[in-house]
Design a protein around this motif. Sequence first.
Motif, PDB file in Angstrom:
ATOM      1  N   ASP A 151      48.756  43.933  34.404  1.00 29.73           N
ATOM      2  CA  ASP A 151      48.087  45.083  35.014  1.00 29.73           C
ATOM      3  C   ASP A 151      47.521  44.762  36.399  1.00 29.73           C
ATOM      4  O   ASP A 151      47.273  45.677  37.190  1.00 29.73           O
ATOM      5  CB  ASP A 151      46.958  45.574  34.100  1.00 29.73           C
ATOM      6  N   SER A 152      47.282  43.497  36.690  1.00 34.15           N
ATOM      7  CA  SER A 152      46.718  43.131  37.982  1.00 34.15           C
ATOM      8  C   SER A 152      47.786  43.050  39.071  1.00 34.15           C
ATOM      9  O   SER A 152      47.468  42.853  40.238  1.00 34.15           O
ATOM     10  CB  SER A 152      46.003  41.775  37.890  1.00 34.15           C
ATOM     11  N   ARG A 153      49.055  43.216  38.708  1.00 34.49           N
ATOM     12  CA  ARG A 153      50.157  43.112  39.652  1.00 34.49           C
ATOM     13  C   ARG A 153      51.011  44.371  39.658  1.00 34.49           C
ATOM     14  O   ARG A 153      51.046  45.100  38.681  1.00 34.49           O
ATOM     15  CB  ARG A 153      51.036  41.902  39.293  1.00 34.49           C
TER      16      ARG A 153
ATOM     17  N   GLN B  96      42.407  47.109  31.882  1.00 31.02           N
ATOM     18  CA  GLN B  96      40.989  46.772  32.021  1.00 31.02           C
ATOM     19  C   GLN B  96      40.694  46.064  33.342  1.00 31.02           C
ATOM     20  O   GLN B  96      39.544  45.714  33.604  1.00 31.02           O
ATOM     21  CB  GLN B  96      40.547  45.866  30.861  1.00 31.02           C
ATOM     22  N   VAL B  97      41.723  45.837  34.154  1.00 31.87           N
ATOM     23  CA  VAL B  97      41.534  45.180  35.458  1.00 31.87           C
ATOM     24  C   VAL B  97      42.174  46.030  36.546  1.00 31.87           C
ATOM     25  O   VAL B  97      43.082  46.835  36.266  1.00 31.87           O
ATOM     26  CB  VAL B  97      42.162  43.765  35.464  1.00 31.87           C
ATOM     27  N   LYS B  98      41.723  45.844  37.759  1.00 32.77           N
ATOM     28  CA  LYS B  98      42.299  46.555  38.911  1.00 32.77           C
ATOM     29  C   LYS B  98      43.437  45.748  39.489  1.00 32.77           C
ATOM     30  O   LYS B  98      43.564  44.558  39.242  1.00 32.77           O
ATOM     31  CB  LYS B  98      41.212  46.774  39.966  1.00 32.77           C
ATOM     32  N   ARG B  99      44.274  46.413  40.287  1.00 37.45           N
ATOM     33  CA  ARG B  99      45.354  45.692  40.954  1.00 37.45           C
ATOM     34  C   ARG B  99      44.763  44.672  41.910  1.00 37.45           C
ATOM     35  O   ARG B  99      43.838  44.975  42.661  1.00 37.45           O
ATOM     36  CB  ARG B  99      46.253  46.651  41.712  1.00 37.45           C
ATOM     37  N   GLY B 100      45.318  43.474  41.894  1.00 41.47           N
ATOM     38  CA  GLY B 100      44.825  42.417  42.761  1.00 41.47           C
ATOM     39  C   GLY B 100      43.684  41.605  42.173  1.00 41.47           C
ATOM     40  O   GLY B 100      43.351  40.540  42.692  1.00 41.47           O
TER      41      GLY B 100
END
Length: 202
Positions: free
Chosen positions: A106-108, A195-199
Amino acid sequence: MGFVFGSRSSKEEKAAPTDKVSADLSQPRHPQAPKGRPTPKRAVAQSQRKAVVASTGNRKEDAKRARERRREEMARQREALANGDQRYLPARDKGPVRKYVRDYVDSRFSVAEMFLPLAVVILVLSMVRVPSIQNIALLLWLAVIALILVDSVALGFRLNKALAGRFPDEPRRGAVAYGLMRTLQMRRLRLPKPQVKRGERP
């Protein structure tokens, strides 16, 4: 004298099995453990006790209660899929390894998450009865497939390396495939919710 010794030895032989049985009977046995079998584990015993207590003896009432429990479990599971509560997630999503995989994906940005929108666009272009546009649609389709394959292989390699470094002693079987399947879903449609933002590093 021989008769006396013989009587004493026979009495001792008869007493030995009796003493053994008495010793076995003196040891406490779990009330739900079958004879000749080991005592069940505490979790199994507790679940059995709960099942016995939950039963009312009325089949219709028991079935009604079972349906209510299933509805409650499904409701908790839906809520967990939205907020990431590890306690009520489905088995395939539970555990620190699967959570890390979700956060890593999810972070990518992945090319695969644009597969469905691009597939719709390519399908529309291919329906236009103009040879040049149909050729463009075909080339675009091949390019998208190639990009997804290259991006997925690279992501799988990096994810496997990250998991080996972060969880060397945890079972990781199927974790990379789990992450790659998640990339095929659009970010806002993924479950459990990101649960996380991109980057943001997981």
